[in-house]
Design a protein around this motif. Structure first.
Motif, PDB file in Angstrom:
ATOM      1  N   ALA A  68       5.381   9.725  -5.280  1.00 44.73           N
ATOM      2  CA  ALA A  68       5.316   8.445  -5.988  1.00 44.73           C
ATOM      3  C   ALA A  68       3.898   8.082  -6.410  1.00 44.73           C
ATOM      4  CB  ALA A  68       5.890   7.339  -5.097  1.00 44.73           C
ATOM      5  N   TRP A  69       2.891   8.742  -5.842  1.00 41.44           N
ATOM      6  CA  TRP A  69       1.496   8.362  -6.081  1.00 41.44           C
ATOM      7  C   TRP A  69       1.100   8.409  -7.560  1.00 41.44           C
ATOM      8  CZ3 TRP A  69      -2.113   5.514  -4.402  1.00 41.44           C
ATOM      9  CH2 TRP A  69      -3.458   5.743  -4.665  1.00 41.44           C
ATOM     10  N   PRO A  70       1.515   9.380  -8.345  1.00 39.76           N
ATOM     11  CA  PRO A  70       1.128   9.385  -9.764  1.00 39.76           C
ATOM     12  C   PRO A  70       1.672   8.182 -10.551  1.00 39.76           C
ATOM     13  CG  PRO A  70       1.882  11.557  -9.085  1.00 39.76           C
ATOM     14  CD  PRO A  70       2.246  10.605  -7.988  1.00 39.76           C
ATOM     15  N   TYR A  71       2.657   7.475  -9.990  1.00 39.18           N
ATOM     16  CA  TYR A  71       3.297   6.360 -10.705  1.00 39.18           C
ATOM     17  C   TYR A  71       2.774   5.001 -10.236  1.00 39.18           C
ATOM     18  CZ  TYR A  71       6.434  10.180 -11.832  1.00 39.18           C
ATOM     19  OH  TYR A  71       6.940  11.384 -12.263  1.00 39.18           O
ATOM     20  N   ARG A  72       1.633   5.005  -9.521  1.00 42.36           N
ATOM     21  CA  ARG A  72       1.057   3.746  -9.023  1.00 42.36           C
ATOM     22  C   ARG A  72       0.644   2.843 -10.168  1.00 42.36           C
ATOM     23  NH1 ARG A  72      -2.236   8.021  -8.616  1.00 42.36           N
ATOM     24  NH2 ARG A  72      -4.406   7.900  -9.331  1.00 42.36           N
ATOM     25  N   ILE A  73       0.748   1.557  -9.954  1.00 41.02           N
ATOM     26  CA  ILE A  73       0.368   0.570 -10.974  1.00 41.02           C
ATOM     27  C   ILE A  73      -1.146   0.519 -11.112  1.00 41.02           C
ATOM     28  CG2 ILE A  73       0.464  -1.876 -11.596  1.00 41.02           C
ATOM     29  CD1 ILE A  73       3.084  -2.028  -9.979  1.00 41.02           C
ATOM     30  N   THR A  79     -11.227  -0.317   1.456  1.00 32.71           N
ATOM     31  CA  THR A  79     -12.285  -1.217   1.914  1.00 32.71           C
ATOM     32  C   THR A  79     -11.741  -2.046   3.077  1.00 32.71           C
ATOM     33  OG1 THR A  79     -11.637  -3.051   0.471  1.00 32.71           O
ATOM     34  CG2 THR A  79     -13.145  -1.400  -0.465  1.00 32.71           C
ATOM     35  N   TRP A  80     -12.605  -2.860   3.681  1.00 38.10           N
ATOM     36  CA  TRP A  80     -12.151  -3.697   4.791  1.00 38.10           C
ATOM     37  C   TRP A  80     -11.129  -4.720   4.323  1.00 38.10           C
ATOM     38  CZ3 TRP A  80     -12.644  -8.925   4.615  1.00 38.10           C
ATOM     39  CH2 TRP A  80     -13.564  -9.456   3.702  1.00 38.10           C
ATOM     40  N   TRP A  81     -11.347  -5.294   3.110  1.00 41.50           N
ATOM     41  CA  TRP A  81     -10.418  -6.320   2.637  1.00 41.50           C
ATOM     42  C   TRP A  81      -9.077  -5.716   2.216  1.00 41.50           C
ATOM     43  CZ3 TRP A  81      -8.710  -5.497  -2.259  1.00 41.50           C
ATOM     44  CH2 TRP A  81      -9.538  -4.782  -3.144  1.00 41.50           C
ATOM     45  N   SER A  82      -9.123  -4.503   1.634  1.00 40.20           N
ATOM     46  CA  SER A  82      -7.858  -3.872   1.251  1.00 40.20           C
ATOM     47  C   SER A  82      -7.086  -3.438   2.508  1.00 40.20           C
ATOM     48  CB  SER A  82      -8.096  -2.676   0.329  1.00 40.20           C
ATOM     49  OG  SER A  82      -8.852  -1.662   0.961  1.00 40.20           O
ATOM     50  N   PHE A  83      -7.827  -3.083   3.566  1.00 41.19           N
ATOM     51  CA  PHE A  83      -7.145  -2.732   4.808  1.00 41.19           C
ATOM     52  C   PHE A  83      -6.412  -3.938   5.388  1.00 41.19           C
ATOM     53  CE2 PHE A  83      -7.125  -2.852   9.448  1.00 41.19           C
ATOM     54  CZ  PHE A  83      -6.246  -1.803   9.692  1.00 41.19           C
ATOM     55  N   LEU A  84      -7.034  -5.113   5.367  1.00 40.66           N
ATOM     56  CA  LEU A  84      -6.382  -6.317   5.878  1.00 40.66           C
ATOM     57  C   LEU A  84      -5.098  -6.614   5.101  1.00 40.66           C
ATOM     58  CD1 LEU A  84      -9.427  -8.692   6.530  1.00 40.66           C
ATOM     59  CD2 LEU A  84      -8.136  -7.333   8.194  1.00 40.66           C
ATOM     60  N   ILE A  85      -5.180  -6.484   3.776  1.00 42.32           N
ATOM     61  CA  ILE A  85      -3.998  -6.714   2.935  1.00 42.32           C
ATOM     62  C   ILE A  85      -2.920  -5.691   3.259  1.00 42.32           C
ATOM     63  CG2 ILE A  85      -3.117  -6.704   0.569  1.00 42.32           C
ATOM     64  CD1 ILE A  85      -5.897  -7.713  -0.320  1.00 42.32           C
ATOM     65  N   LEU A  86      -3.323  -4.427   3.361  1.00 40.92           N
ATOM     66  CA  LEU A  86      -2.358  -3.362   3.651  1.00 40.92           C
ATOM     67  C   LEU A  86      -1.729  -3.543   5.028  1.00 40.92           C
ATOM     68  CD1 LEU A  86      -0.933  -0.681   3.139  1.00 40.92           C
ATOM     69  CD2 LEU A  86      -3.016   0.500   3.898  1.00 40.92           C
ATOM     70  N   LEU A 144       4.639   0.256  -1.406  1.00 37.81           N
ATOM     71  CA  LEU A 144       3.210   0.159  -1.087  1.00 37.81           C
ATOM     72  C   LEU A 144       2.418   1.220  -1.847  1.00 37.81           C
ATOM     73  CD1 LEU A 144       3.354  -0.423   2.780  1.00 37.81           C
ATOM     74  CD2 LEU A 144       2.896  -2.119   0.995  1.00 37.81           C
ATOM     75  N   VAL A 145       3.024   2.405  -2.020  1.00 36.60           N
ATOM     76  CA  VAL A 145       2.379   3.465  -2.802  1.00 36.60           C
ATOM     77  C   VAL A 145       2.304   3.058  -4.264  1.00 36.60           C
ATOM     78  CG1 VAL A 145       2.478   5.888  -3.482  1.00 36.60           C
ATOM     79  CG2 VAL A 145       3.221   5.206  -1.193  1.00 36.60           C
ATOM     80  N   LEU A 146       3.407   2.524  -4.791  1.00 36.98           N
ATOM     81  CA  LEU A 146       3.455   2.144  -6.205  1.00 36.98           C
ATOM     82  C   LEU A 146       2.497   1.001  -6.511  1.00 36.98           C
ATOM     83  CD1 LEU A 146       7.315   2.354  -6.758  1.00 36.98           C
ATOM     84  CD2 LEU A 146       5.574   4.040  -7.408  1.00 36.98           C
TER      85      LEU A 146
END
Length: 305
Positions: A68-73, A79-86, A144-146
């Motif tokens: 699915a990774w090639p179809y990501r938006i 980063t630290w902030w993207s980790f918190l969101i994830l 989450l991948v998309l």
């Protein structure tokens, strides 16, 4: 993309030390709870088997996500902030994966392994299934991948989520502070999840944040007057790791065999909740709760909970 270590692999020595400490505290009377040697050894055997299976099938799981990774938006940086969101987003997805694992027999076939012990201690956290990605439940993480989180980043967040859940599998810890239990999953919340008491069935699916259960109506508070009884509605009664891992798979196949050449019934059995029957004589969690509630209403007022 940076490399990510496996949090659960790194924490394995700490898991062992924590189990030893809890066993000593329980056996010496310094903490509440129960340990049965055969049960604990069975749970630890399931954990070792799960590690082996996941090592073998990990590449398959990653491959499924990478498709699915090639179809990501977009591509979200690490980063630290993207980790918190994830981390929060992963726990939200985990809540629904976990809820589905209890509400659809095809997925319960795998997850039942974790609930099969009649004891509740840190070894129960290690009682994990041997199915790897084969039931397809892992595919619920594809959004989450998309959105743009790399699969390796997701696996790392998932490892930390699982790491958090280890310590809540204990009776040695009572209630946590109210402010903590208002937001976070805690031993008292998860004891409810593992209980077979009608009041507690199919409740508290959270991994880290109990707020999801409160938002979506699946939260039940642990009560002093209704202490949890652990296990599954149909007790397994076996310490054999192979039977623990695959007994529900055998049960599903056995039920389908009795249906004869009726693929429509096979599909309905697989996609309905555990306890569903094509003849209408169900024993689902909602049926058990309804019968219990009716019995409660029939009791004299002075005897009701």
């Amino acid at each position: 993309m940076p490399e990510f270590a496996s949090p659960t692999t790194i924490a394995a020595p700490a898991f062992v030390l924590a189990v030893i400490w809890e066993w000593w505290a329980v056996k010496s009377g310094r903490a509440g709870g129960r340990y049965e040697t055969k049960d604990a050894l069975a749970s630890m055997s399931m954990g070792i088997g799960n590690l082996v299976v996941n090592t073998i099938t990990g590449a398959i799981a990653l491959w499924m996500m990478m498709l699915a990774w090639p179809y990501r938006i977009v591509e979200i940086p690490v980063t630290w902030w993207s980790f918190l969101i994830l981390f929060v987003a992963y726990d939200f997805v985990y809540y629904w994966k976990h809820r589905l694992a209890h509400r659809m027999r095809w997925f319960w076939m795998e997850h039942v392994t974790h609930h099969s012990s009649t004891h509740y201690n840190l070894t129960t956290a290690l009682r994990q299934p041997w199915f790897g990605p084969f039931t397809g439940l892992i595919l619920l993480g594809l959004p989450l991948v998309l959105i743009g989180f790399h699969p390796l980043f997701i696996f790392f967040a998932g490892g930390l989520n699982l790491l958090y859940q280890f310590w809540i599998h204990t009776e040695a810890i009572g209630k946590m502070p109210r402010w903590f239990e208002a937001v976070m999953n805690a031993p008292s919340h998860h004891r409810v999840h593992h209980a077979t008491n009608p009041r507690y069935l199919d409740a508290n699916y959270a991994g880290v944040f109990i707020v999801w259960d409160k938002m979506f109506g699946s939260f039940v508070e642990e009560r002093e007057d209704d202490r949890p009884n652990y296990g599954i509605v149909k007790p397994l009664g076996s310490y054999n790791p192979v039977r623990i891992a695959f007994h529900e798979l055998g049960g599903l196949f056995s039920d389908c065999r009795r249906d004869g050449l009726r693929p429509d019934r096979w599909v309905r059995r697989a996609f309905n909740p555990p306890g569903w029957s094509p003849d209408g004589h169900h024993n689902r969690s909602e049926d058990i709760r309804a019968a219990w509630a009716e019995a409660q209403q029939a009791r004299p007022q002075t005897q009701k909970d």
